[in-house]
Design a protein around this motif. Structure first.
Motif, PDB file in Angstrom:
ATOM      1  N   ARG A  18       0.812  -1.115   0.009  1.00 31.98           N
ATOM      2  CA  ARG A  18       0.026   0.059   0.047  1.00 31.98           C
ATOM      3  C   ARG A  18       1.061   1.333  -0.073  1.00 31.98           C
ATOM      4  NH1 ARG A  18      -5.092   1.277   4.162  1.00 31.98           N
ATOM      5  NH2 ARG A  18      -5.657   3.188   3.385  1.00 31.98           N
ATOM      6  N   PRO A  19       0.970   2.132  -1.169  1.00 28.30           N
ATOM      7  CA  PRO A  19       1.777   3.110  -1.111  1.00 28.30           C
ATOM      8  C   PRO A  19       1.601   4.209   0.066  1.00 28.30           C
ATOM      9  CG  PRO A  19       0.771   2.734  -3.185  1.00 28.30           C
ATOM     10  CD  PRO A  19      -0.016   1.973  -2.488  1.00 28.30           C
ATOM     11  N   GLY A  20       2.604   4.994   0.083  1.00 31.52           N
ATOM     12  CA  GLY A  20       2.460   5.967   1.404  1.00 31.52           C
ATOM     13  C   GLY A  20       3.736   6.795   1.309  1.00 31.52           C
ATOM     14  N   GLY A  24     -12.422   1.889  -5.276  1.00 32.01           N
ATOM     15  CA  GLY A  24     -11.778   2.931  -4.392  1.00 32.01           C
ATOM     16  C   GLY A  24     -10.671   3.339  -5.223  1.00 32.01           C
ATOM     17  N   GLY A  25      -9.595   4.331  -4.665  1.00 27.64           N
ATOM     18  CA  GLY A  25      -8.216   4.634  -5.167  1.00 27.64           C
ATOM     19  C   GLY A  25      -7.411   3.386  -5.280  1.00 27.64           C
ATOM     20  N   GLY A  26      -7.576   2.488  -4.995  1.00 32.75           N
ATOM     21  CA  GLY A  26      -6.537   1.337  -5.262  1.00 32.75           C
ATOM     22  C   GLY A  26      -6.969   0.712  -6.596  1.00 32.75           C
ATOM     23  N   VAL A  27      -8.051   0.999  -7.204  1.00 31.25           N
ATOM     24  CA  VAL A  27      -8.095   0.776  -8.774  1.00 31.25           C
ATOM     25  C   VAL A  27      -7.466   1.700  -9.510  1.00 31.25           C
ATOM     26  CG1 VAL A  27      -9.991   0.732 -10.584  1.00 31.25           C
ATOM     27  CG2 VAL A  27     -10.552  -0.425  -8.446  1.00 31.25           C
ATOM     28  N   LEU A  28      -7.089   2.987  -9.301  1.00 33.25           N
ATOM     29  CA  LEU A  28      -6.455   3.599  -9.929  1.00 33.25           C
ATOM     30  C   LEU A  28      -5.196   3.266  -9.688  1.00 33.25           C
ATOM     31  CD1 LEU A  28      -9.083   5.470  -9.422  1.00 33.25           C
ATOM     32  CD2 LEU A  28      -7.693   7.537 -10.002  1.00 33.25           C
ATOM     33  N   SER A  29      -4.473   2.995  -8.765  1.00 30.27           N
ATOM     34  CA  SER A  29      -3.270   2.938  -8.414  1.00 30.27           C
ATOM     35  C   SER A  29      -2.751   1.568  -9.165  1.00 30.27           C
ATOM     36  CB  SER A  29      -2.567   3.047  -7.238  1.00 30.27           C
ATOM     37  OG  SER A  29      -3.507   1.959  -6.190  1.00 30.27           O
ATOM     38  N   SER A  30      -3.521   0.607  -9.208  1.00 28.16           N
ATOM     39  CA  SER A  30      -3.194  -0.775  -9.831  1.00 28.16           C
ATOM     40  C   SER A  30      -3.575  -0.748 -11.267  1.00 28.16           C
ATOM     41  CB  SER A  30      -3.938  -1.793  -8.955  1.00 28.16           C
ATOM     42  OG  SER A  30      -5.260  -1.449  -9.164  1.00 28.16           O
ATOM     43  N   GLU A  31      -4.114   0.421 -11.781  1.00 27.59           N
ATOM     44  CA  GLU A  31      -4.616   0.446 -12.930  1.00 27.59           C
ATOM     45  C   GLU A  31      -5.273  -0.868 -13.595  1.00 27.59           C
ATOM     46  OE1 GLU A  31      -0.784   0.539 -15.252  1.00 27.59           O
ATOM     47  OE2 GLU A  31      -0.399   2.698 -14.933  1.00 27.59           O
ATOM     48  N   ALA A  32      -6.467  -0.980 -12.960  1.00 28.39           N
ATOM     49  CA  ALA A  32      -7.399  -2.100 -13.122  1.00 28.39           C
ATOM     50  C   ALA A  32      -8.558  -1.739 -13.683  1.00 28.39           C
ATOM     51  CB  ALA A  32      -7.976  -2.672 -11.644  1.00 28.39           C
ATOM     52  N   ARG A  33      -8.634  -0.540 -14.298  1.00 32.02           N
ATOM     53  CA  ARG A  33     -10.050  -0.086 -15.079  1.00 32.02           C
ATOM     54  C   ARG A  33     -10.614  -1.147 -15.935  1.00 32.02           C
ATOM     55  NH1 ARG A  33     -10.702   5.321 -19.010  1.00 32.02           N
ATOM     56  NH2 ARG A  33     -10.595   6.233 -16.779  1.00 32.02           N
ATOM     57  N   GLU A  34      -9.908  -1.861 -16.764  1.00 30.30           N
ATOM     58  CA  GLU A  34     -10.272  -2.646 -17.780  1.00 30.30           C
ATOM     59  C   GLU A  34     -10.871  -4.000 -17.099  1.00 30.30           C
ATOM     60  OE1 GLU A  34     -10.880  -1.883 -20.845  1.00 30.30           O
ATOM     61  OE2 GLU A  34      -9.987  -0.056 -20.630  1.00 30.30           O
ATOM     62  N   GLU A  35     -10.204  -4.374 -15.927  1.00 36.81           N
ATOM     63  CA  GLU A  35     -10.685  -5.541 -15.418  1.00 36.81           C
ATOM     64  C   GLU A  35     -12.071  -5.339 -14.592  1.00 36.81           C
ATOM     65  OE1 GLU A  35      -7.710  -4.461 -15.299  1.00 36.81           O
ATOM     66  OE2 GLU A  35      -6.157  -5.818 -15.777  1.00 36.81           O
ATOM     67  N   VAL A  36     -12.149  -4.144 -13.917  1.00 31.90           N
ATOM     68  CA  VAL A  36     -13.441  -3.894 -13.312  1.00 31.90           C
ATOM     69  C   VAL A  36     -14.602  -3.697 -14.233  1.00 31.90           C
ATOM     70  CG1 VAL A  36     -14.561  -1.997 -12.100  1.00 31.90           C
ATOM     71  CG2 VAL A  36     -12.144  -2.292 -11.541  1.00 31.90           C
ATOM     72  N   LEU A  37     -14.373  -3.133 -15.427  1.00 34.58           N
ATOM     73  CA  LEU A  37     -15.489  -3.152 -16.630  1.00 34.58           C
ATOM     74  C   LEU A  37     -15.712  -4.527 -17.054  1.00 34.58           C
ATOM     75  CD1 LEU A  37     -14.400   0.006 -18.441  1.00 34.58           C
ATOM     76  CD2 LEU A  37     -16.151  -0.177 -16.811  1.00 34.58           C
ATOM     77  N   GLU A  38     -14.802  -5.423 -17.361  1.00 31.34           N
ATOM     78  CA  GLU A  38     -14.742  -6.758 -17.596  1.00 31.34           C
ATOM     79  C   GLU A  38     -15.818  -7.559 -16.445  1.00 31.34           C
ATOM     80  OE1 GLU A  38     -12.266 -10.598 -18.898  1.00 31.34           O
ATOM     81  OE2 GLU A  38     -11.407  -8.682 -18.579  1.00 31.34           O
ATOM     82  N   LEU A  39     -15.394  -7.229 -15.292  1.00 29.82           N
ATOM     83  CA  LEU A  39     -16.022  -7.996 -14.120  1.00 29.82           C
ATOM     84  C   LEU A  39     -17.595  -7.478 -14.179  1.00 29.82           C
ATOM     85  CD1 LEU A  39     -16.188  -9.847 -11.715  1.00 29.82           C
ATOM     86  CD2 LEU A  39     -15.376  -7.764 -10.470  1.00 29.82           C
ATOM     87  N   ALA A  40     -17.857  -6.090 -14.382  1.00 31.40           N
ATOM     88  CA  ALA A  40     -19.168  -5.980 -14.238  1.00 31.40           C
ATOM     89  C   ALA A  40     -19.916  -6.194 -15.297  1.00 31.40           C
ATOM     90  CB  ALA A  40     -18.921  -4.220 -14.347  1.00 31.40           C
TER      91      ALA A  40
END
Length: 262
Positions: free
Chosen positions: A105-107, A161-177
């Motif tokens: 977890r970055p910080g 949340g913000g973890g989706v941005l920092s892990s660049e998981a946009r495409e995976e989220v849309l695929e899951l949806a």
């Protein structure tokens, strides 16, 4: 022109580029003026290295001019911090700070460098580029339980949340949806995690969010939380929050799991 602005600039640089932001400030008030920006980076999991000056080691603890225990001040709002008392340790400390800031977890990480260490001379030894720590995958049994909860759901809801941005998981989220036919909502940190004009996106959730998104989450039978913490602005009264829903929580920081919502 104020050090707090510099701290927020380093935070903003990191959010945009995904790299570790860096800010440098002088001792005493220069260092304490960084605190708000460091706290922001800590709460929002933004990788940052703050480098501050201090009085010479021989004057530490003697209430010298512009002496502040900035490592003590920032202890609760940094992943780690350092007081560098020897020039021999400086380069390795900086490398370690960048590794810690960007791993898991970055910080933010703070490095306090006394004046005598700043002006000392030492032979610099080049080293390989610092790499992040390897990520720990969830146990297979937990993945299987999560999959069963999602597959059995009739009204799933994806909360990002913000973890989706920092892990660049946009495409995976849309695929899951699309796969599970679920609407998507987000926390404040999750804004821009998926396109705002996507037909499945209902907007931000919670106290300051959209009614449709909050009600969809409240009435879901399975909430898939991705890189988000269930803070009070999201849940309201936790005793009444989404009582019918099974929670599948995916986060890089195991301390967030069941911290506020089981």
């Amino acid at each position: 022109a104020h050090e707090q602005g510099a701290a927020h600039a380093a935070d903003g640089y990191s959010r945009v580029t995904g790299k570790v932001g860096v800010v440098i400030a002088t001792s005493g008030p220069g260092a304490t003026n960084l605190v708000t920006g460091i706290a922001t980076a800590y709460m929002d999991s933004v990788p940052m290295v703050a480098i501050t000056g201090n009085v010479p080691c021989s004057l530490i603890g003697k209430d010298s001019f512009q002496e502040i225990d900035i490592t003590g001040v920032t202890l609760p709002i940094t992943k780690h911090n350092y007081f560098v008392s020897s020039i021999e340790d400086l380069a390795d400390t900086i490398r370690e700070a960048f590794r810690i800031a960007s791993s898991g977890r970055p910080g933010p990480v703070l490095i306090d460098v006394p004046k005598d260490v700043q002006i000392a001379k030492y032979e610099y030894e080049p080293m390989p580029k610092v790499e992040k720590d390897a990520k720990n995958a969830a146990k297979d049994i937990r993945v299987q339980q999560a999959a069963e909860g999602i597959n059995n759901a009739e009204k799933p809801f994806i909360y990002i949340g913000g973890g989706v941005l920092s892990s660049e998981a946009r495409e995976e989220v849309l695929e899951l949806a699309e796969l599970i036919d679920a609407p998507i909502g987000c926390s404040m940190m999750g804004i821009s995690g998926v396109p705002t004009d996507h037909p499945r996106f209902l907007g931000m959730q919670g106290m300051h969010g959209h009614y449709a998104c909050s009600m969809s989450m409240h009435n879901a039978d399975c909430i898939i939380a991705l890189g988000a913490r269930f803070n009070d602005r999201v849940t309201g009264n936790r005793a009444k929050f989404a009582k019918k829903a099974k929670i599948v929580h995916i986060d890089i920081d195991g301390a967030e799991l069941s911290k506020t919502i089981e």
